[in-house]
Design an enzyme around this catalytic site. Structure first.
Site, PDB file in Angstrom:
ATOM      1  N   HIS A   2       0.857  -1.185   0.000  1.00 32.18           N
ATOM      2  CA  HIS A   2       0.000   0.000   0.000  1.00 32.18           C
ATOM      3  C   HIS A   2       0.888   1.228   0.000  1.00 32.18           C
ATOM      4  CE1 HIS A   2      -2.860   3.086   1.344  1.00 32.18           C
ATOM      5  NE2 HIS A   2      -3.751   2.338   0.761  1.00 32.18           N
TER       6      HIS A   2
ATOM      7  N   GLY B 290      -7.022   3.651   1.833  1.00 34.59           N
ATOM      8  CA  GLY B 290      -7.940   3.918   0.739  1.00 34.59           C
ATOM      9  C   GLY B 290      -7.245   4.476  -0.476  1.00 34.59           C
TER      10      GLY B 290
ATOM     11  N   LEU C 165     -10.116  -4.013   4.012  1.00 38.28           N
ATOM     12  CA  LEU C 165      -9.177  -3.349   3.111  1.00 38.28           C
ATOM     13  C   LEU C 165      -8.152  -2.518   3.894  1.00 38.28           C
ATOM     14  CD1 LEU C 165      -8.826  -3.082   0.037  1.00 38.28           C
ATOM     15  CD2 LEU C 165     -10.046  -0.913   0.203  1.00 38.28           C
ATOM     16  N   ASP C 166      -6.880  -2.716   3.594  1.00 40.17           N
ATOM     17  CA  ASP C 166      -5.785  -1.941   4.206  1.00 40.17           C
ATOM     18  C   ASP C 166      -5.676  -2.135   5.716  1.00 40.17           C
ATOM     19  OD1 ASP C 166      -5.464  -0.958   1.633  1.00 40.17           O
ATOM     20  OD2 ASP C 166      -6.561   0.887   2.025  1.00 40.17           O
ATOM     21  N   GLU C 167      -6.295  -3.196   6.221  1.00 37.53           N
ATOM     22  CA  GLU C 167      -6.293  -3.398   7.667  1.00 37.53           C
ATOM     23  C   GLU C 167      -5.541  -4.660   8.085  1.00 37.53           C
ATOM     24  OE1 GLU C 167      -7.608  -1.530  10.103  1.00 37.53           O
ATOM     25  OE2 GLU C 167      -8.457   0.008   8.793  1.00 37.53           O
TER      26      GLU C 167
END
Lengths: 284, 284, 284, 284
Positions: C192, C201, C227-229
């Site tokens: 990311h 995000g 998401l992204d976690e």
């Protein structure tokens, strides 16, 4: 801070060391909170550090030493065990520059460092007031060419008198005599204000400025008879640019020096450093 | 990427330089997108770089040069003006190691670097396929003791033939002859795999391993006749520990080498570097 | 590269684990080249990784598993053993941006990464030529709203068909469906382009520019349904300033992304990562 | 330290600003020792800072202001000129944590920071002795729910009474009322112990530990009514690992906090920071 024992070992590498040591610890229900190993295959040497909850073991350091001695002998170990409840005794040596001394004093004052600063020795009077505010004795021992031997005799006497475990040259601008380097080998830590081996010797920031480097650094190392050549414990660097004058570099460098010295000292007093072949293993 | 002119100046420092230059630019409605100054008070020297929107100026580079010449003479300026629309011509030189070449080729391929890689010269055949995939000519010029002069004569011919603006030694493992260093002074960029001046010369990672340093680095510098002593453009370092072998250091070092070289080259091709007194001013 | 077995264990913490395991290894003359431990006192959990010379052990992986199973059961271990001679099979997924794919391909090509890149899957055709030059199959699977399920069914089929051990989202700009995240839990690695949890995000560099941060970063993490976690494996940052535009940040960020991803992937394929409680232990 | 004037300007961007200003300076023989420009093309805004040798100009600040005013008006400038010989008056606010206060006091004491620390305000008595040793007045103003308005009224009175130019929240653990934030907008600097915008709010190290990040940071920013949302001046980070407990992170974080705060404060008191659109330009 938890009460622990630190078992620090180095020995020729071979099969079975870890098994033997961890068996020993597990036999006595030793609760390991940290374990670090390193094997240097080139040197054929093995390094190990365990941190063990003191309360989990049914005896004290003396009995531990007796019980462990046969294993140590079997594997030809250099080893020691330290007690976190017996903080090391530290003597700081300094000259006029205050930043490293002030930094270490504050870390001690705020209990960030688990050590006892028993005295400060300086060849100048400048930092007396700062040190004495911390209720630490300040010994002024001027060093000039004629009185050098006498002065360092006095320093030696103080190190002995205070039963210091570590001597920190916190920007002390005199060279220790070879005899002291040898006598206190592995116990004297220096901060050099360059990224060694670059710019060894005097006025490293001036050297760095002339050479036009883009990063400056500092090196925390054990003192040996070979000036600026001892085993390196910690180094750090900082980005500079053409717009930084020598004065800027001196100022910026102070932060790097403080950081490298305090991290190096912390590693030492937590028994995380093992030296061999003029190098160090530092277990984080 | 915007079309700009880059006006790069160095001269003895005195009052009025900035006023004169910015007046000149403002007279012709020059729109300044970037301006950088540096004055080295010790050397009494002044450095300046302007980036100007090309379209904002009513004439081209030739007329600019004519119009600006009197000012340059008045202030004894070393100066040049470059056109961002005329990307510099770059020749890469390499041996067997691919990481720096692959990195620069990809940056060029993905238009990250505003330059034209016109050719690759190597004393080995290893990287031919990688280079030719990018449709860049690959010149194999072996160098051995007997053919050295001839080989570098050929290299010289290629640099001239391609009208190269820059030659990048991207882990090229031969020493350039003094004559080429002099002829292309300020145009040949090298990446040295150590944090110079530490570990100059051969096998720096082996030297670093022996010395037991805690950080390794790389240095991007202009090549001069004094090996590893030229003006430094960029440096970078990476933290290592006792657990890193020489092989680890070689591998980890590659990333630092790539970064230092690509950043140094970028600065050079964007006319951000001015050399003086064996040092550099690098305007970010 | 030496032939080794990697024994990776996590289990509830208690006395005797290390002794039991190292005894086991020493019984069979296992030569430990690397040993790492971690105990999370808050979670009451213990983590351990050993790297053992394969030739020092008198049997292969299958017998090892049988012999070790009782110990694993006794201590409620999650564990596995991996063979360095069986490089993991990796599938790369990408979109149009080439920097991460090119970087990983070159590391693989130059044998810097001990893994087999078995295929590349992309929702665009852009990188086909670059991938195929490496003689790696390139699967173009476009994803649009109507064909999403079908497309990811195809992706799933490829992962199964290639028997991939790891899937790397190397700037793949589509969100994986929850079903795939779950099916390949712990096997899908993403990069990311922000220092998570900042700027999760879309368009993180735009977010970073608006917020006026002074450092930008990248995060390599396992993909989960959130998401992204997912658990973070590696992060890195880079200093920027007011003079960097969004375009500069995008460009500069690429280097940080490449570094964080390649280091995270290396840790994963060398079995250095253990996940728990949405976090990771990463043994260097 | 050289006696200089610092001319700091921001205004809508257009051609001729630099020419006009540098002409003005050169008319009066102003010797520029540092010049920095930035143009934000997206915002259409221009920023400029000059440092000028005071002795090179034939008049003082008052006349400078009169002479420059027409230019400022012509270009719609926000501007000010500061005198390096008039060090800014700083009030420190703190609670129980000593590291930032001790660090700033030492930098002041050793003349590393060119500012006058006129007073320390705290909602606790803990740091009185340390502060008073420096011969700086210590004001104990406890804050509890019922007395909040009164307490901050008193704080306001002290800021006014001391004619402070800057208020530094050096780990002051109370939220300033909106009225003070507004009244002293651009004059109150805070250090937040996280890499904002990650982990805004309370107990950031606990948040960071839970999230399992691999780097922790600190953010020096101007205080606004939106908690932790003000313009960022400086940030820094530090690598951590799974082996670092929350206590380790708190301890390690202190060094990052000290560095970010002292660098941010230095930039502010040297008039290097210009704020716009909730961001900062910081001229190094």
């Amino acid at each position: 801070m938890e009460h622990t024992y630190r078992l620090v070992i180095s020995c020729p590498d071979r099969v079975g060391i870890v098994a033997k040591v961890s068996n020993f610890l597990s036999t006595y229900n030793g609760w390991i909170t940290e374990a670090s190993h390193h094997s240097d295959s080139q040197a054929g040497w093995f390094f190990m550090r365990h941190e063990i909850k003191a309360e989990s073991i049914p005896f004290g350091l003396e009995q531990f030493r007796i019980a462990f001695e046969p294993i140590a002998r079997e594997f030809d170990m250099n080893w020691h065990i330290a007690d976190s409840a017996q903080p090391k005794k530290v003597i700081l040596m300094c000259s006029k520059e205050s930043h490293c001394v002030a930094d270490l004093l504050h870390r001690w004052h705020s209990k960030e460092i688990n050590a006892e600063i028993v005295a400060v020795i300086s060849n100048h009077e400048d930092l007396r007031r700062m040190v004495e505010w911390h209720e630490i004795p300040y010994h002024y021992i001027p060093v000039d060419r004629s009185s050098r031997d006498e002065a360092f005799g006095e320093v030696d006497g103080l190190i002995e008198g205070y039963e210091a475990d570590v001597v920190v040259l916190a920007r002390y601008m005199q060279v220790l005599p070879a005899s002291l380097c040898e006598k206190y080998s592995g116990k004297v830590i220096n901060i050099h204000h360059s990224f060694l081996p670059s710019f060894a010797g005097a006025r490293p920031y001036h050297q760095a400025y002339s050479r036009g480097v883009k990063l400056i650094g500092a090196t925390c190392h054990y003192v040996t008879q070979d000036l600026d050549e001892g085993p390196i414990i910690e180094q750090d660097v900082l980005r500079i640019s053409h717009s930084d004058s020598i004065e800027d570099m001196v100022r910026l460098g102070k932060d790097v020096e403080k950081n490298a010295l305090s991290r190096g000292l912390r590693a030492h007093i937590e028994d995380r450093v093992i030296t061999y072949e003029n190098k160090t293993v530092v277990f984080d």
